[in-house]
Each structure stands twice: as structure tokens, then as C-alpha cells.
Design an enzyme around this catalytic site. Structure first.
Site, short mmCIF file in Angstrom:
data_model
loop_
_atom_site.label_atom_id
_atom_site.label_comp_id
_atom_site.label_asym_id
_atom_site.label_seq_id
_atom_site.Cartn_x
_atom_site.Cartn_y
_atom_site.Cartn_z
N ASP A 131 0.79 -1.23 0.00
CA ASP A 131 0.00 0.00 0.00
C ASP A 131 0.83 1.28 0.00
OD1 ASP A 131 -2.45 1.32 -0.05
OD2 ASP A 131 -2.56 1.49 2.12
N CYS A 185 -21.42 -10.68 -6.41
CA CYS A 185 -22.30 -9.86 -5.57
C CYS A 185 -23.78 -10.09 -5.87
CB CYS A 185 -21.97 -8.38 -5.75
SG CYS A 185 -20.38 -7.88 -5.05
N CYS A 188 -27.42 -8.15 -4.60
CA CYS A 188 -27.24 -7.48 -3.30
C CYS A 188 -26.73 -6.05 -3.50
CB CYS A 188 -26.26 -8.26 -2.44
SG CYS A 188 -25.93 -7.51 -0.83
N CYS A 191 -24.23 -2.69 0.63
CA CYS A 191 -23.12 -1.75 0.82
C CYS A 191 -23.43 -0.40 0.21
CB CYS A 191 -21.83 -2.32 0.24
SG CYS A 191 -21.88 -2.66 -1.54
N CYS A 211 -16.99 10.20 0.12
CA CYS A 211 -16.71 9.05 0.99
C CYS A 211 -16.19 9.53 2.34
CB CYS A 211 -15.70 8.14 0.32
SG CYS A 211 -15.15 6.76 1.34
N CYS A 241 -19.92 0.20 4.73
CA CYS A 241 -20.11 -0.65 3.56
C CYS A 241 -19.44 -2.01 3.73
CB CYS A 241 -19.64 0.05 2.28
SG CYS A 241 -17.86 0.43 2.23
N CYS A 245 -21.64 -6.35 4.52
CA CYS A 245 -21.48 -7.33 3.44
C CYS A 245 -21.84 -8.74 3.93
CB CYS A 245 -20.05 -7.32 2.92
SG CYS A 245 -19.78 -8.51 1.57
#
Length: 338
Positions: A131, A185, A188, A191, A211, A241, A245
Site C-alpha cells: 500500500d 455480488c 445485493c 453496501c 466518501c 459498507c 457485506c
């Protein structure tokens, strides 16, 4: 055991919950999608996303000698429901990933262990990334079969849900790639519907400018007034979100107990009183430290303004003339709200 079975075993011993392999050129559409995202301005103030676009969009350009990418997932699954902290208005909700030890250090140490094993076994060259380099980990992880990018744009997998950090080992070793994972997904949209600030203009698309994770961590200066009520008591990141899930029924326990640290739901009044030295001391070793005292206290003021707790007014009243303009603005807004 086969070499691949031994690699998987070594990764598990290092704390990873999933391992996959892909080629560096396995995400040919990533560069186009990234450029469109930047052109639409959805990255907000994250100008670093526009730097080294060629490397981000084409991992083979980052290190041309690499022949394989080993993608690994490290679980940080919470032992509690993070949405429960949203019902504690006089405390600040901090994203699960930042409640303990900085994941960069934990995951990199585990990655280096696996990388050293690869070098010892095959005398290859390696580079590890967590990252901090221009690597698009989520598309690579999907190409390597770990999981898929859900409608919330985060990676999730059938075997571990979505509470994972991703690490990458680039290597000159020519490994057999895994089959990419398909999106699962279905219909659904939990989220998407749970987002307090409507940050998803469509499934699989995120407008960072709306966000809460972006607003509380990356955004400098005042947050737009119409978005402030949606922040609630979230002072560093947002897990909404992720938390809803359904695939999290397969979540596995966190790989390292240090992820569950001391920074869960601290009292807002204490944080509002922090000066720079106090902030750095309190969040030493935490990813929270990088946003600095001013941005944290700005977020705390918004949370106090949203709390409805009149007894917290003195805490923000004292900040109405803060040296940081964004803090002072947030404090005055909070006083008016209370």
C-alpha cells in the site's frame, strides 16, 4: 508437497489467509479505468493517484524483470460489530483497521518472511509492496483468484469476507498463475444503500469526494457543510459498507491481535483537548498519526456537533479561535449545531 503447496503453507504460517498468483500484465484494463476515474475528478485531493499512472496501470512497467506476482490477504476481522460504535455519540468511531498497530508494519513483516522463503527456495529476486507503492492491489488480487472487487469497490472473497489487507510480492520466479475470480455480488446492494453520504454513484463506482473515509483522512480543509451531518461520530474512516457485506459470514479471525488495539471509540471530549504533542503521543504506532492533530480535531468537532450532547459544547467552544482555520470553522459549526 508441490512447490505451490509449500508456498501456501509458508504464507499461512506467516499469518496470511489466502494466496494467489498472477502475471504482472494480468490487469490490462486497469490503466484505462484509472485514467477515467482521474478524469472524472473522483479522486478529490488525492493528487498522488495521478502520479506514475503508467506504473499503476501496468505492473509490468513497475519492475520489468518480474515474471509473477504473489498476492496475499491478511485478515483484520473485528471481534465486534463496528456499527455498534455509531450508537455512542459522545465517542468517536474509528475504522477497524486503524484501532491498533499500523498494518503497514505488520503486513510487511509477514510479506518479508514469505519473500525470504522464496529466495531461499528458488534463488530468485523479489520486491514486496504494502500500500505504499504505485501498485493496484485489488485488481491484481482479483486476477490472482483471491476474490473480487465488490459493489463497494473493496476486495472480498468467498473464504474470508472483506476484512483483509493486501500485500504483493513481485518476483522473477515464473510461477503458474491462478484463475481469476468472478464477481459474485449478485443483486445485493447492502453496501450501496448503507452509505451515509451517497458516495456510490453506481455499483462498483466510488466518488471519493463523498466518501467518509476520504473526508476524514485525505481531505484537507473544511468539509462541505451538506456532508458534515452524514459524518455522524466517525472521526477516522468508515466501515459501514464493509460491515454489512453478507460475505462476512465467512470472515476469519484477525491474523494478528495487534490489530485490535486501544483506539476503539475514544471519548470525543478527550480528543478535542489534544495539542500536537498530545496527539502524536496518543497515536504513536498507529496509522491515525499521519493525518495530524489539526485534521483529527476538525473531525472531532464535526462529531461533537452531530452528537446532540450539549454538555460537550465547552470542548468545542474552546476551539472556536484555534490556530488552524479548519478546526476553528468546525468548532463554530459544532457550537451552532448544539
Amino acid at each position: 508437497m508441490t512447490f505451490r503447496a509449500r508456498l501456501d503453507a509458508e504464507a499461512r504460517a506467516a499469518g496470511f489467509v489466502a494466496t494467489g498468483v498472477c502475471r504482472p500484465d494480468a490487469i490490462p484494463d486497469a490503466g484505462v479505468r484509472l485514467r477515467q476515474y482521474l478524469d472524472d475528478g473522483n479522486h478529490g485531493q488525492m493528487s498522488w493517484m495521478g502520479e506514475r499512472v503508467a506504473w499503476r496501470g501496468d505492473p509490468s512497467a513497475l519492475w520489468p524483470e518480474a515474471r509473477s506476482v504473489v498476492m496475499l490477504a491478511h485478515s483484520y476481522s473485528p471481534p465486534h460489530d463496528p456499527l455498534g460504535d455509531l450508537d455512542r455519540p459522545e465517542r468517536g468511531a474509528i475504522s477497524v483497521y486503524a484501532q491498533g498497530r499500523d498494518y503497514h508494519h505488520v503486513v510487511k513483516k509477514a510479506l518479508k518472511r514469505v519473500a525470504r522463503w522464496l529466495v531461499a527456495e528458488e534463488r530468485c529476486d523479489v520486491k514486496v509492496f504494502v500500500d505504499t507503492a504505485p501498485v493496484m492491489e485489488k485488481p491484481l488480487a482479483q486476477a490472482a483468484g483471491l476474490g473480487w472487487q465488490g459493489k463497494h469497490t473493496n476486495l472480498l472473497g468467498r473464504g474470508f469476507g472483506n476484512w483483509v489487507f493486501l500485500g504483493a510480492i513481485f518476483t522473477t520466479l515464473n510461477l503458474t498463475p491462478d484463475a481469476p475470480e468472478a464477481e459474485r455480488c449478485g443483486s445485493c446492494r447492502k453496501c450501496l444503500d448503507v452509505c451515509p453520504t451517497d458516495a456510490f454513484p453506481a455499483p462498483f463506482q466510488l466518488d471519493a469526494r463523498r466518501c467518509i473515509s476520504y473526508l476524514t483522512i485525505e481531505h484537507r480543509g473544511p468539509v462541505e457543510a451538506d456532508l458534515r451531518p452524514g459524518l455522524g461520530n466517525r472521526i477516522y474512516g468508515c466501515d459501514d459498507c464493509l460491515a454489512v457485506c453478507p460475505w462476512n459470514k465467512f470472515a476469519v479471525a484477525a491474523s494478528d491481535l495487534r490489530y485490535h488495539g486501544p483506539h476503539r471509540a475514544p471519548p470525543l471530549a478527550e480528543l478535542a483537548a489534544l495539542d500536537d504533542a498530545g496527539f502524536r503521543a496518543r497515536f504513536s504506532g498507529s496509522p491515525i498519526k499521519r493525518i495530524g492533530r489539526d485534521r483529527m480535531v476538525r473531525n472531532v468537532c464535526y462529531a461533537i456537533g452531530n452528537s446532540g450532547a450539549k454538555r460537550l459544547e465547552p470542548a468545542v467552544q474552546a476551539l472556536c479561535d484555534d490556530a488552524d482555520a479548519a478546526v476553528a470553522d468546525a468548532a463554530r459549526w459544532a457550537v451552532a449545531r448544539l
